[in-house]
Write an enzyme that holds these catalytic residues in place. Structure first.
Site, PDB file in Angstrom:
ATOM      1  CE  LYS A 268     -19.610 -66.725  49.821  1.00  0.00           C
ATOM      2  NZ  LYS A 268     -19.536 -68.183  49.787  1.00  0.00           N
ATOM      3  NE  ARG A 342     -28.186 -74.041  47.290  1.00  0.00           N
ATOM      4  CZ  ARG A 342     -27.372 -74.988  47.730  1.00  0.00           C
ATOM      5  NH1 ARG A 342     -27.861 -76.079  48.294  1.00  0.00           N
ATOM      6  NH2 ARG A 342     -26.081 -74.865  47.625  1.00  0.00           N
TER       7      ARG A 342
HETATM    8  N1  BES Z   1     -21.355 -68.166  45.417  1.00  0.00           N
HETATM    9  C1  BES Z   1     -21.117 -69.276  46.241  1.00  0.00           C
HETATM   10  C2  BES Z   1     -20.397 -70.423  45.517  1.00  0.00           C
HETATM   11  C3  BES Z   1     -18.979 -70.169  45.132  1.00  0.00           C
HETATM   12  C4  BES Z   1     -17.955 -70.489  46.002  1.00  0.00           C
HETATM   13  C5  BES Z   1     -18.670 -69.669  43.902  1.00  0.00           C
HETATM   14  C6  BES Z   1     -16.645 -70.295  45.636  1.00  0.00           C
HETATM   15  C7  BES Z   1     -17.357 -69.481  43.523  1.00  0.00           C
HETATM   16  C8  BES Z   1     -16.341 -69.789  44.389  1.00  0.00           C
HETATM   17  C9  BES Z   1     -22.430 -69.839  46.778  1.00  0.00           C
HETATM   18  O1  BES Z   1     -23.429 -68.901  46.987  1.00  0.00           O
HETATM   19  C10 BES Z   1     -22.128 -70.441  48.093  1.00  0.00           C
HETATM   20  O2  BES Z   1     -21.772 -69.726  48.986  1.00  0.00           O
HETATM   21  N2  BES Z   1     -22.269 -71.762  48.199  1.00  0.00           N
HETATM   22  C11 BES Z   1     -21.986 -72.448  49.389  1.00  0.00           C
HETATM   23  C12 BES Z   1     -23.079 -73.443  49.617  1.00  0.00           C
HETATM   24  C13 BES Z   1     -23.049 -74.073  50.966  1.00  0.00           C
HETATM   25  C14 BES Z   1     -23.413 -73.061  52.018  1.00  0.00           C
HETATM   26  C15 BES Z   1     -24.037 -75.214  50.978  1.00  0.00           C
HETATM   27  C16 BES Z   1     -20.636 -73.127  49.231  1.00  0.00           C
HETATM   28  O3  BES Z   1     -20.327 -73.594  48.128  1.00  0.00           O
HETATM   29  O4  BES Z   1     -19.869 -73.146  50.184  1.00  0.00           O
HETATM   30 MN    MN Z   2     -23.302 -67.989  48.907  1.00  0.00          MN
END
Ligand code: BES
Ligand code: MN
Ligand code: ZN
Length: 490
Positions: A268, A342
């Site tokens: 990230k 997931r």
């Molecule tokens: N933990 C994150 C989701 C999240 C994002 C929670 C912002 C709270 C605030 C999750 O693991 C994630 O990174 N999801 C990705 C999925 C994508 C790679 C398909 C996302 O939402 O960007």
């Molecule tokens: Mn994630």
């Protein structure tokens, strides 16, 4: 949290007196007594301050006489609108106004006992603070309230109504503590260790480590964990509260517990990454929920399962392109290591079905940023293969103020997670990102009644609300406690 007491109406000789007042209400009962004792200073003061009893209105009158340091009037809005959530909000507003007093008496003698109990719940919920790591805060900045006594006409009824709420508040505080803890402290092992405290409430707690999970074939969960120096854990919590004659399949709640989500190799961006300490909020909520249910001795058999991992990039981390085999035997092509929640849920859900054959499963996860784009911070995303379960969850959400909005599922979305080389891939592209995430989870539920709550937008609040200081909200504890209470007990 302050001690809550329910007492017979009597004027305090000192300290703060709180008057919850509806619109157009004339002073009655204890409020009227106080007005008389101060020679009418309260009614004159409220008049001068243009206090009208509007919802959320709060007016403080200092030293009105009769030894009182202050009188705080809290607006309840239209009498007809006053329900549980309104009484709670008033309790929250009240706490903010009396935080510098050691003791306060609330003239709740005009309220039904259940509403007085809800008001007390609001006081307690708003009093939450996470101050473990503050060492230099000035004494005068700390809240002082030790005891709030609500004067009510029927103390027995009010106490009985409040007892289960206190247990729920304890569960909410536990969740908020877990979610607020920094990620260097709350590792998967540490979080699992803290679950053991629930044994005091009569919850059976079992902790599984990497060895056990490897034996169970948890390739998806362990794939996420493999990049971290912190070992993974799964915690299984059992509350057996159903009366003998009513034993049956347990209810199951399952939480995503990523104690820190860097994204892994699909890392990230740096800005705001610290927020990802609360990527274990689903697990935190399940743990707090189990504490609430056990604390109020819910008459239901309930299991809570949490999958705890840390998602890190390292030489051992999984790569985009890796194929992992889940506990269900289905294979997953990991396209994006940041879609890790997931993967964790897939194995825990499969285990839950095999081990408990539950009546239904509800999973909670801070799963997608896309749900924040869709619903903002006002509703969690609700996905379900069962209309009855879904509408019960929606109703429990409305009743407790922890609202969820139902989102669609369907074949066409499921196609988005087809893989060229495995049974599925872990991302479905940007369109409908929260829905394809739910479709992924659905592939592991074997058609059993299931609901998924995507709480990425609701687990944490960047601003104070009526009953929640900014920070961890414990969204879901009260909603799911209500779901159980309304439909699955006795
Ligand atoms: N933990 C994150 C989701 C999240 C994002 C929670 C912002 C709270 C605030 C999750 O693991 C994630 O990174 N999801 C990705 C999925 C994508 C790679 C398909 C996302 O939402 O960007
Ligand atoms: Mn994630
Ligand atoms: Zn995550």
């Amino acid at each position: 949290m302050p001690d809550i007491a329910f007492v017979k109406p009597a004027l305090p000789r000192s300290g703060a007196l709180v008057l919850p007042l509806a619109e157009e209400a004339t002073l009655a009962g204890l409020a009227k007594q106080a007005d008389e004792a101060t020679g009418g200073a309260i009614s004159r003061g409220l008049e001068a301050a243009k206090f009208k009893g509007r919802k959320g209105q709060a007016t403080t009158l200092w030293a009105p006489g009769a030894g009182l340091s202050k009188v705080v009037a809290i607006g309840l809005g239209k009498p007809a609108d006053l329900a549980e959530t309104g009484a709670e909000a008033a309790g929250g507003t009240m706490f903010a106004a009396i935080a510098q007093e050691r003791e306060a008496v609330v003239a709740a003698d005009g309220l039904a006992p259940a509403l007085a109990a809800s008001m007390a719940m609001g006081v307690v919920l708003k009093s939450y603070r996470f101050d473990r790591y503050r060492t230099t805060e000035k004494e005068e900045d700390k809240p002082k309230t030790e005891r709030v006594a609500l004067a009510v006409s029927d103390t027995t009824k009010a106490k009985a109504a409040f007892a289960p709420l206190q247990a729920v508040a304890d569960g909410v505080f536990l969740t908020r503590d877990l979610v607020s803890e920094p990620p260097n402290v709350l590792t998967p092992a540490d979080c699992a260790e803290r679950c053991k405290a629930l044994t005091k409430l009569g919850v059976e707690v079992e902790i599984l480590g990497p060895k056990e999970m490897k034996k169970l074939g948890f390739g998806a969960l362990l794939g996420v964990a493999q990049g971290s120096a912190q070992e993974a854990r799964m915690v299984v919590m059992k509350w057996n509260g159903a009366p003998k004659a009513k034993k049956g399949k347990p209810l199951a709640f399952i939480g995503k517990g990523v104690t820190f989500d860097t994204g892994g190799i699909s890392i990230k961006p740096a800005g705001g990454m610290e927020d990802m300490k609360w990527d274990m909020a689903g697990a935190g909520t399940v743990i707090g929920l189990m504490a609430a249910l056990a604390g109020r001795k819910a008459k239901a058999d309930v299991v809570g399962l949490v999958g705890l991992v840390e998602n890190m990039p390292s030489a051992n981390a999984q790569r985009p392109g890796d194929v992992v085999t889940s506990a269900s035997g289905q294979t997953i092509e990991v396209i994006n290591t940041d879609a890790e929640g997931r993967l964790v849920l897939a194995d825990v859900i499969h285990y839950c079905i095999e081990k408990f054959d539950p009546r239904f499963m509800v999973d909670l996860a801070t799963l997608t940023g896309a749900i924040i784009i869709a619903l903002g911070h006002e509703h969690a995303g609700l996905f379900s293969n069962d209309d009855t379960l879904a509408s019960r969850i929606e109703a429990a959400g409305r009743a407790t103020g922890e609202t969820a909005w139902r989102m669609p599922l369907g074949e066409a979305y499921d196609k988005q997670i087809k893989s060229d080389i495995a049974d599925m891939k872990n991302v479905g592209g940007r369109p409908g990102g929260s829905i394809t995430a739910a479709q992924f989870i659905q592939r592991f539920v074997q058609g059993k009644p299931w609901a998924h709550l995507d709480i990425a937008g609701t687990a944490w609040s960047s601003k104070d609300t009526a009953t929640t200081p900014k920070g961890a909200t414990a969204y879901g504890v009260r909603m799911l406690d209500r779901l159980v209470a309304e439909h699955y007990e006795g």
